[in-house]
Design a protein around this motif. Structure first.
Motif, PDB file in Angstrom:
ATOM      1  N   THR A  13       0.834  -1.195   0.000  1.00 23.97           N
ATOM      2  CA  THR A  13       0.000   0.000   0.000  1.00 23.97           C
ATOM      3  C   THR A  13       0.868   1.244   0.000  1.00 23.97           C
ATOM      4  O   THR A  13       2.058   1.189   0.287  1.00 23.97           O
ATOM      5  N   VAL A  14       0.249   2.352  -0.328  1.00 25.24           N
ATOM      6  CA  VAL A  14       0.861   3.668  -0.151  1.00 25.24           C
ATOM      7  C   VAL A  14       0.045   4.335   0.943  1.00 25.24           C
ATOM      8  O   VAL A  14      -1.151   4.531   0.800  1.00 25.24           O
ATOM      9  N   SER A  15       0.697   4.643   2.040  1.00 28.04           N
ATOM     10  CA  SER A  15      -0.009   5.165   3.195  1.00 28.04           C
ATOM     11  C   SER A  15       0.557   6.522   3.595  1.00 28.04           C
ATOM     12  O   SER A  15       1.762   6.758   3.488  1.00 28.04           O
ATOM     13  N   PHE A  16      -0.311   7.403   4.031  1.00 28.67           N
ATOM     14  CA  PHE A  16       0.099   8.731   4.494  1.00 28.67           C
ATOM     15  C   PHE A  16      -0.231   8.880   5.969  1.00 28.67           C
ATOM     16  O   PHE A  16      -1.015   9.730   6.363  1.00 28.67           O
ATOM     17  N   ASP A  17       0.374   8.015   6.797  1.00 24.28           N
ATOM     18  CA  ASP A  17       0.205   8.142   8.243  1.00 24.28           C
ATOM     19  C   ASP A  17       0.738   9.494   8.690  1.00 24.28           C
ATOM     20  O   ASP A  17       1.758   9.974   8.174  1.00 24.28           O
ATOM     21  N   ASN A  18       0.070  10.101   9.635  1.00 23.05           N
ATOM     22  CA  ASN A  18       0.456  11.437  10.114  1.00 23.05           C
ATOM     23  C   ASN A  18       0.583  12.417   8.946  1.00 23.05           C
ATOM     24  O   ASN A  18       1.550  13.150   8.820  1.00 23.05           O
ATOM     25  N   TYR A  19      -0.414  12.406   8.101  1.00 17.48           N
ATOM     26  CA  TYR A  19      -0.362  13.190   6.866  1.00 17.48           C
ATOM     27  C   TYR A  19      -0.068  14.664   7.104  1.00 17.48           C
ATOM     28  O   TYR A  19       0.566  15.315   6.274  1.00 17.48           O
ATOM     29  N   LEU A  30       6.756  16.286   1.501  1.00 17.83           N
ATOM     30  CA  LEU A  30       8.097  16.582   2.006  1.00 17.83           C
ATOM     31  C   LEU A  30       9.081  15.451   1.737  1.00 17.83           C
ATOM     32  O   LEU A  30      10.189  15.691   1.281  1.00 17.83           O
ATOM     33  N   ASP A  31       8.723  14.228   2.027  1.00 21.13           N
ATOM     34  CA  ASP A  31       9.628  13.093   1.836  1.00 21.13           C
ATOM     35  C   ASP A  31       9.009  12.163   0.811  1.00 21.13           C
ATOM     36  O   ASP A  31       8.124  11.378   1.128  1.00 21.13           O
ATOM     37  N   THR A  32       9.475  12.237  -0.414  1.00 19.94           N
ATOM     38  CA  THR A  32       8.869  11.444  -1.479  1.00 19.94           C
ATOM     39  C   THR A  32       9.480  10.049  -1.589  1.00 19.94           C
ATOM     40  O   THR A  32       8.895   9.185  -2.213  1.00 19.94           O
ATOM     41  N   GLU A  33      10.632   9.813  -0.991  1.00 22.03           N
ATOM     42  CA  GLU A  33      11.316   8.537  -1.169  1.00 22.03           C
ATOM     43  C   GLU A  33      10.507   7.358  -0.634  1.00 22.03           C
ATOM     44  O   GLU A  33      10.366   6.343  -1.308  1.00 22.03           O
ATOM     45  N   ASP A  34       9.968   7.471   0.573  1.00 19.94           N
ATOM     46  CA  ASP A  34       9.161   6.372   1.129  1.00 19.94           C
ATOM     47  C   ASP A  34       7.911   6.133   0.292  1.00 19.94           C
ATOM     48  O   ASP A  34       7.562   4.979  -0.004  1.00 19.94           O
ATOM     49  N   CYS A  35       7.235   7.195  -0.089  1.00 20.76           N
ATOM     50  CA  CYS A  35       6.023   7.048  -0.909  1.00 20.76           C
ATOM     51  C   CYS A  35       6.359   6.455  -2.267  1.00 20.76           C
ATOM     52  O   CYS A  35       5.629   5.595  -2.774  1.00 20.76           O
ATOM     53  N   ARG A  37       8.891   4.482  -3.008  1.00 20.88           N
ATOM     54  CA  ARG A  37       9.234   3.074  -2.808  1.00 20.88           C
ATOM     55  C   ARG A  37       7.965   2.240  -2.625  1.00 20.88           C
ATOM     56  O   ARG A  37       7.804   1.189  -3.250  1.00 20.88           O
ATOM     57  N   ASP A  38       7.055   2.717  -1.789  1.00 20.88           N
ATOM     58  CA  ASP A  38       5.811   1.984  -1.543  1.00 20.88           C
ATOM     59  C   ASP A  38       4.951   1.905  -2.798  1.00 20.88           C
ATOM     60  O   ASP A  38       4.355   0.866  -3.095  1.00 20.88           O
ATOM     61  N   LEU A  40       5.969   2.024  -5.931  1.00 16.91           N
ATOM     62  CA  LEU A  40       6.590   1.101  -6.889  1.00 16.91           C
ATOM     63  C   LEU A  40       6.353  -0.354  -6.494  1.00 16.91           C
ATOM     64  O   LEU A  40       6.087  -1.195  -7.353  1.00 16.91           O
ATOM     65  N   ALA A  41       6.427  -0.647  -5.202  1.00 15.08           N
ATOM     66  CA  ALA A  41       6.163  -2.018  -4.742  1.00 15.08           C
ATOM     67  C   ALA A  41       4.723  -2.410  -5.059  1.00 15.08           C
ATOM     68  O   ALA A  41       4.464  -3.526  -5.538  1.00 15.08           O
ATOM     69  N   MET A  42       3.783  -1.506  -4.797  1.00 15.32           N
ATOM     70  CA  MET A  42       2.382  -1.796  -5.068  1.00 15.32           C
ATOM     71  C   MET A  42       2.138  -1.966  -6.574  1.00 15.32           C
ATOM     72  O   MET A  42       1.458  -2.905  -7.003  1.00 15.32           O
ATOM     73  N   LEU A  43       2.702  -1.092  -7.374  1.00 15.65           N
ATOM     74  CA  LEU A  43       2.512  -1.189  -8.823  1.00 15.65           C
ATOM     75  C   LEU A  43       3.184  -2.426  -9.401  1.00 15.65           C
ATOM     76  O   LEU A  43       2.655  -3.045 -10.331  1.00 15.65           O
ATOM     77  N   ASP A  44       4.334  -2.813  -8.855  1.00 10.83           N
ATOM     78  CA  ASP A  44       4.978  -4.055  -9.294  1.00 10.83           C
ATOM     79  C   ASP A  44       4.077  -5.247  -9.016  1.00 10.83           C
ATOM     80  O   ASP A  44       3.943  -6.147  -9.840  1.00 10.83           O
ATOM     81  N   ARG A  45       3.442  -5.270  -7.841  1.00  8.62           N
ATOM     82  CA  ARG A  45       2.548  -6.372  -7.491  1.00  8.62           C
ATOM     83  C   ARG A  45       1.328  -6.381  -8.411  1.00  8.62           C
ATOM     84  O   ARG A  45       0.901  -7.428  -8.900  1.00  8.62           O
ATOM     85  N   LEU A  46       0.745  -5.209  -8.664  1.00 10.20           N
ATOM     86  CA  LEU A  46      -0.417  -5.138  -9.561  1.00 10.20           C
ATOM     87  C   LEU A  46      -0.044  -5.565 -10.975  1.00 10.20           C
ATOM     88  O   LEU A  46      -0.818  -6.242 -11.656  1.00 10.20           O
ATOM     89  N   ASP A  47       1.155  -5.205 -11.413  1.00 11.46           N
ATOM     90  CA  ASP A  47       1.626  -5.623 -12.735  1.00 11.46           C
ATOM     91  C   ASP A  47       1.759  -7.142 -12.798  1.00 11.46           C
ATOM     92  O   ASP A  47       1.366  -7.770 -13.775  1.00 11.46           O
ATOM     93  N   TRP A  48       2.300  -7.737 -11.733  1.00 12.43           N
ATOM     94  CA  TRP A  48       2.432  -9.185 -11.685  1.00 12.43           C
ATOM     95  C   TRP A  48       1.062  -9.843 -11.823  1.00 12.43           C
ATOM     96  O   TRP A  48       0.893 -10.784 -12.602  1.00 12.43           O
TER      97      TRP A  48
END
Length: 72
Positions: A13-19, A30-35, A37-38, A40-48
């Motif tokens: 999932t892509v989550s915005f805890d403490n948005y 502010l911090d795009t790296e975690d989002c 990464r998450d 890309l992982a979700m889209l890779d799974r959906l692509d699979w």
């Protein structure tokens, strides 16, 4: 709803805890790296899943007929 449409969930999932702490006042993340990464992982799974289901449907088309309902 998901069960009725024969959908499944994916654990990634892509989550915005403490948005309120993740966005600046102009609306920029502010911090795009975690989002990133998450996402890309979700889209890779959906692509699979998309590729796996495309191959499966080519071999055996998916059909479903709803069970007959009892007379009311």
């Amino acid at each position: 709803m998901f069960a009725e449409s024969h959908a499944v969930t994916v654990p990634e999932t892509v989550s915005f805890d403490n948005y309120q702490e993740l966005w600046e006042s102009e609306g920029q993340l502010l911090d795009t790296e975690d989002c990133r990464r998450d996402a890309l992982a979700m889209l890779d799974r959906l692509d699979w899943w998309a590729r796996a289901l495309r191959r499966a449907r080519a071999r055996e088309p998916y059909t479903y007929s709803y069970p007959a309902r009892a007379e009311e």
